[in-house]
Design a protein around this motif. Sequence first.
Motif, PDB file in Angstrom:
ATOM      1  N   SER A  36       0.836  -1.204   0.000  1.00 19.35           N
ATOM      2  CA  SER A  36       0.000   0.000   0.000  1.00 19.35           C
ATOM      3  C   SER A  36       0.870   1.253   0.000  1.00 19.35           C
ATOM      4  CB  SER A  36      -0.919  -0.005   1.226  1.00 19.35           C
ATOM      5  OG  SER A  36      -1.648   1.200   1.296  1.00 19.35           O
ATOM      6  N   GLN A  37       1.949   1.216   0.779  1.00 14.21           N
ATOM      7  CA  GLN A  37       2.868   2.363   0.809  1.00 14.21           C
ATOM      8  C   GLN A  37       3.522   2.586  -0.554  1.00 14.21           C
ATOM      9  OE1 GLN A  37       5.295   1.108   4.293  1.00 14.21           O
ATOM     10  NE2 GLN A  37       4.744   3.103   5.155  1.00 14.21           N
ATOM     11  N   VAL A  38       3.867   1.492  -1.225  1.00 17.37           N
ATOM     12  CA  VAL A  38       4.485   1.611  -2.554  1.00 17.37           C
ATOM     13  C   VAL A  38       3.509   2.258  -3.524  1.00 17.37           C
ATOM     14  CG1 VAL A  38       5.603   0.434  -4.475  1.00 17.37           C
ATOM     15  CG2 VAL A  38       5.914  -0.445  -2.156  1.00 17.37           C
ATOM     16  N   TYR A  39       2.277   1.754  -3.560  1.00 14.64           N
ATOM     17  CA  TYR A  39       1.286   2.305  -4.487  1.00 14.64           C
ATOM     18  C   TYR A  39       0.960   3.766  -4.148  1.00 14.64           C
ATOM     19  CZ  TYR A  39       0.286  -2.063  -6.942  1.00 14.64           C
ATOM     20  OH  TYR A  39       0.374  -3.179  -7.738  1.00 14.64           O
ATOM     21  N   MET A  40       0.971   4.084  -2.873  1.00 13.03           N
ATOM     22  CA  MET A  40       0.708   5.473  -2.475  1.00 13.03           C
ATOM     23  C   MET A  40       1.802   6.398  -3.025  1.00 13.03           C
ATOM     24  SD  MET A  40       0.097   6.933   1.373  1.00 13.03           S
ATOM     25  CE  MET A  40      -0.392   8.628   1.660  1.00 13.03           C
ATOM     26  N   SER A  41       3.067   5.917  -2.992  1.00 14.42           N
ATOM     27  CA  SER A  41       4.166   6.741  -3.502  1.00 14.42           C
ATOM     28  C   SER A  41       4.152   6.839  -5.027  1.00 14.42           C
ATOM     29  CB  SER A  41       5.507   6.158  -3.049  1.00 14.42           C
ATOM     30  OG  SER A  41       5.790   4.933  -3.712  1.00 14.42           O
ATOM     31  N   MET A  42       3.495   5.874  -5.683  1.00  8.84           N
ATOM     32  CA  MET A  42       3.441   5.857  -7.147  1.00  8.84           C
ATOM     33  C   MET A  42       2.231   6.608  -7.698  1.00  8.84           C
ATOM     34  SD  MET A  42       4.539   1.879  -7.766  1.00  8.84           S
ATOM     35  CE  MET A  42       4.459   1.895  -9.554  1.00  8.84           C
ATOM     36  N   GLY A  43       1.189   6.742  -6.890  1.00 11.19           N
ATOM     37  CA  GLY A  43       0.049   7.524  -7.341  1.00 11.19           C
ATOM     38  C   GLY A  43      -1.297   6.845  -7.385  1.00 11.19           C
ATOM     39  N   PRO A  44      -1.399   5.550  -7.715  1.00 11.93           N
ATOM     40  CA  PRO A  44      -2.739   4.935  -7.807  1.00 11.93           C
ATOM     41  C   PRO A  44      -3.364   4.715  -6.423  1.00 11.93           C
ATOM     42  CG  PRO A  44      -1.048   3.277  -8.231  1.00 11.93           C
ATOM     43  CD  PRO A  44      -0.347   4.594  -8.078  1.00 11.93           C
ATOM     44  N   ILE A  45      -4.138   5.706  -5.989  1.00  9.04           N
ATOM     45  CA  ILE A  45      -4.693   5.688  -4.630  1.00  9.04           C
ATOM     46  C   ILE A  45      -5.649   4.512  -4.429  1.00  9.04           C
ATOM     47  CG2 ILE A  45      -6.103   6.973  -2.967  1.00  9.04           C
ATOM     48  CD1 ILE A  45      -3.285   8.090  -3.417  1.00  9.04           C
ATOM     49  N   TYR A  74      -5.034   3.827   6.576  1.00 10.79           N
ATOM     50  CA  TYR A  74      -6.252   3.451   5.857  1.00 10.79           C
ATOM     51  C   TYR A  74      -7.235   4.625   5.772  1.00 10.79           C
ATOM     52  CZ  TYR A  74     -10.871   1.342   5.180  1.00 10.79           C
ATOM     53  OH  TYR A  74     -12.144   1.055   4.744  1.00 10.79           O
ATOM     54  N   ASN A  75      -7.429   5.316   6.887  1.00  8.77           N
ATOM     55  CA  ASN A  75      -8.382   6.432   6.902  1.00  8.77           C
ATOM     56  C   ASN A  75      -7.917   7.593   6.028  1.00  8.77           C
ATOM     57  OD1 ASN A  75     -10.367   5.319   8.563  1.00  8.77           O
ATOM     58  ND2 ASN A  75      -9.268   5.875  10.431  1.00  8.77           N
ATOM     59  N   VAL A  76      -6.616   7.855   6.036  1.00 13.34           N
ATOM     60  CA  VAL A  76      -6.075   8.921   5.179  1.00 13.34           C
ATOM     61  C   VAL A  76      -6.335   8.600   3.704  1.00 13.34           C
ATOM     62  CG1 VAL A  76      -3.935   9.979   4.333  1.00 13.34           C
ATOM     63  CG2 VAL A  76      -4.320   9.767   6.786  1.00 13.34           C
ATOM     64  N   LEU A  77      -6.024   7.359   3.321  1.00  8.25           N
ATOM     65  CA  LEU A  77      -6.241   6.948   1.929  1.00  8.25           C
ATOM     66  C   LEU A  77      -7.724   6.955   1.564  1.00  8.25           C
ATOM     67  CD1 LEU A  77      -3.646   4.046   1.620  1.00  8.25           C
ATOM     68  CD2 LEU A  77      -3.589   6.208   0.398  1.00  8.25           C
ATOM     69  N   LYS A  78      -8.554   6.536   2.504  1.00  7.68           N
ATOM     70  CA  LYS A  78     -10.015   6.516   2.250  1.00  7.68           C
ATOM     71  C   LYS A  78     -10.518   7.941   1.988  1.00  7.68           C
ATOM     72  CE  LYS A  78     -12.769   5.352   5.625  1.00  7.68           C
ATOM     73  NZ  LYS A  78     -13.532   4.541   6.618  1.00  7.68           N
ATOM     74  N   ASN A  79     -10.055   8.879   2.802  1.00  9.43           N
ATOM     75  CA  ASN A  79     -10.472  10.278   2.609  1.00  9.43           C
ATOM     76  C   ASN A  79      -9.932  10.865   1.309  1.00  9.43           C
ATOM     77  OD1 ASN A  79     -11.885  10.340   5.031  1.00  9.43           O
ATOM     78  ND2 ASN A  79     -10.108  10.995   6.228  1.00  9.43           N
ATOM     79  N   MET A  80      -8.701  10.487   0.982  1.00 13.94           N
ATOM     80  CA  MET A  80      -8.119  10.967  -0.285  1.00 13.94           C
ATOM     81  C   MET A  80      -8.903  10.409  -1.474  1.00 13.94           C
ATOM     82  SD  MET A  80      -4.022  10.542   0.504  1.00 13.94           S
ATOM     83  CE  MET A  80      -3.531  10.921  -1.172  1.00 13.94           C
TER      84      MET A  80
END
Length: 234
Positions: free
Chosen positions: A191-200, A224-230
Amino acid sequence: MENSINLINDEILIKEYIERGKGLFNDGETQKAFKNFNKAILLNNKYALTYLIKGQAHLELYEVEEAKKCLKTYVELVPKDPKGYWKLIDIHDLTGEFDKCIYYCEKLIINDPQNSIFHIKKAQFLALLNDFKEAIKSFDVCLELDPNFYDALCGKGSALLSLRYKKEAIELYKKAIEVDFTKSDAYFGISQVYMSMGPITEALRYAEKAYHIEPENEWYKCHYNVLKNMNLKI
């Protein structure tokens, strides 16, 4: 003959002092406990077990320097026993001296080079020092010894991400998931890798899995909550 009898008698007495000291320490009589440990040392300053027990007692009292002295003496007397090195690693980990932890990991590796646990501990401390290239080398040794070593797969994945080898990191995390899909570390890592690459959406999917496996983990929950809100704002 007489000398051997004296040695046997001394060893019996030393063991009595050690056991008495342990009992007193457990009862909170620390000064009396250390007096007994010291009596054992006076009888025979080469009797290794005394230093191990006394070192552990100092460690439980957070008397770090005294614990170090005892355990260093212990490993000098019995250099092939891993117990002393592990305790020294625990002490230096506690004080943040990760370079010393690596030094004692290497001592363990010399005595047992096929033990993957020793190599992964070294790798983890190297990563804490941000020496990711050397950490990867140690993770690779672990994976040579055990290709399905879950923690080594995740550890190498994390080190690769730190060096911006993101696709390689994803491959490692996915392999870790194949090894054990019930553990959360690999889901969180990917999840951290994908977050750094862009596909939320992909980052969120794996973050949700990590959080559901380990809902009491506050860091997973926050991630998880940060990504959900994004994702809601996209």
